[in-house]
Design an enzyme around this catalytic site. Structure first.
Site, mmCIF file in Angstrom:
data_model
loop_
_atom_site.group_PDB
_atom_site.id
_atom_site.type_symbol
_atom_site.label_atom_id
_atom_site.label_comp_id
_atom_site.label_asym_id
_atom_site.label_seq_id
_atom_site.Cartn_x
_atom_site.Cartn_y
_atom_site.Cartn_z
ATOM 1 N N SER A 1 3.951 2.300 3.324
ATOM 2 C CA SER A 1 3.497 3.378 2.441
ATOM 3 C C SER A 1 2.154 3.110 1.780
ATOM 4 C CB SER A 1 4.550 3.623 1.354
ATOM 5 O OG SER A 1 4.713 2.472 0.565
ATOM 6 N N THR B 1 4.613 3.702 -3.129
ATOM 7 C CA THR B 1 3.184 3.606 -3.393
ATOM 8 C C THR B 1 3.087 2.357 -4.228
ATOM 9 O OG1 THR B 1 2.840 5.984 -3.389
ATOM 10 C CG2 THR B 1 1.429 4.737 -4.880
ATOM 11 N N VAL C 1 -4.478 15.451 -0.049
ATOM 12 C CA VAL C 1 -4.695 14.359 -0.997
ATOM 13 C C VAL C 1 -3.636 14.512 -2.079
ATOM 14 C CG1 VAL C 1 -6.288 13.420 -2.718
ATOM 15 C CG2 VAL C 1 -7.161 14.174 -0.504
ATOM 16 N N THR D 1 4.246 6.833 -9.284
ATOM 17 C CA THR D 1 4.631 7.031 -7.890
ATOM 18 C C THR D 1 5.682 8.136 -7.848
ATOM 19 O OG1 THR D 1 5.679 6.016 -5.953
ATOM 20 C CG2 THR D 1 6.270 5.095 -8.068
HETATM 21 N N1 ASP Z 1 2.679 9.740 -4.966
HETATM 22 C C1 ASP Z 1 2.443 9.530 -3.560
HETATM 23 C C2 ASP Z 1 1.878 10.790 -2.977
HETATM 24 O O1 ASP Z 1 2.368 11.848 -3.279
HETATM 25 C C3 ASP Z 1 3.635 9.135 -2.764
HETATM 26 C C4 ASP Z 1 4.618 8.257 -3.439
HETATM 27 O O2 ASP Z 1 4.315 7.646 -4.430
HETATM 28 O O3 ASP Z 1 5.759 8.183 -2.965
HETATM 29 O O4 ASP Z 1 0.985 10.701 -2.167
#
Ligand code: ASP
Length: 254
Positions: A21, A121, A150, A172
């Site tokens: 990730s 993340t 994004v 995250t």
């Molecule tokens: N926040 C991240 C995104 O939406 C993904 C994640 O943290 O799971 O790109």
């Protein structure tokens, strides 16, 4: 310094091919391209650098740091961010590993494939012996996302935020929803009002549930005194690590 700590700490996750990730080995978008988002914010100058939809570069947070230190801009995106990275001495490299390519191919040929897939993340907040705060965040974003997407991670106040007078926070979770709430900015502002880091994280996540969203979202925060906290909403467990002279611990909120 906290700036070095956050960059190097996040590099660890970015360069790990087993981490699906973040950075190298991250799961790609729906067309099979790995794109990364990252931000680094440095308290002493209240300055930030960020990259969105960065392609073919293995250490997105380090490119974000170059944006912070070498330009007057805050956010560079896409192939132009890659060109900037190359100018700064980074190498263009394939970010798909055999494993992540195989997972994409499997997803692609499954006729019932779900569009998006939530995953982790890395977010980090550090405070150093001078009391300076840095916050950062890096991710390959949601797997199988639409080309060009994004998320929240490179957005100042969403993926990460700090104020050298107060502390910092990192996020995250479901970035498409989270970025509508600037939750790391809010967390720092709640700490400024006197809330503990955990309370501040909880209060800012409550804004999301109050509007009716039922998503996965997680926050960590550290205040100027070095106190830390975390909170989450949604069903996924949230593991996070705390390291200070008294503590070196991974905690999980279930
Ligand atoms: N926040 C991240 C995104 O939406 C993904 C994640 O943290 O799971 O790109």
């Amino acid at each position: 310094t906290s700036l070095d700590a956050v960059e190097k700490g996040i590099n660890n996750a970015e360069l790990d091919p087993e981490n699906s990730s973040v950075g190298f080995g991250g799961l790609p978008d729906e067309d099979g391209e790995v794109t990364n988002d990252a931000v680094i914010m440095w308290g002493p100058k209240h300055a930030a650098g960020a990259v969105g939809c960065l392609k073919r570069i293995k250490r997105p947070i380090s490119v974000a740091r170059k944006v912070l230190e070498k330009t007057r801009h805050t956010l560079l995106v896409g192939d132009d961010a890659t060109a900037f990275a190359v100018k700064m001495g980074f190498k263009e490299e394939e970010l798909l590993t055999e494993k992540s390519r195989a997972r994409w191919e499997e997803w692609k040929k499954n006729p019932k494939h779900t569009d998006f897939w939530n995953h982790d993340t890395i977010g980090m907040v550090a405070i150093d012996k001078n009391g300076d705060v840095t916050a950062g965040c890096s991710t390959s974003g949601l797997a199988w996302k639409i080309r060009g997407r994004v998320g929240d991670s490179p957005i100042v106040g969403s993926g990460a935020y700090c104020d050298n007078d107060v502390g910092g926070a990192a996020a995250t979770g479901n970035g498409d929803v989270m970025m509508r709430f600037c939750p790391t900015l809010l967390t720092v502002e709640f700490m400024r009002q006197g809330m503990s880091p955990t309370e501040a994280c909880e209060k800012s996540l409550q804004r999301i549930t109050d509007k009716g969203y039922r998503v996965s979202a997680c926050l960590v925060a550290v205040n100027k005194k070095g106190e830390s906290g975390a909170a989450k909403i949604g069903v996924r467990p949230f593991p996070h690590a705390i390291r200070n002279p008294a503590l070196d611990e991974v905690r999980t909120i279930r």
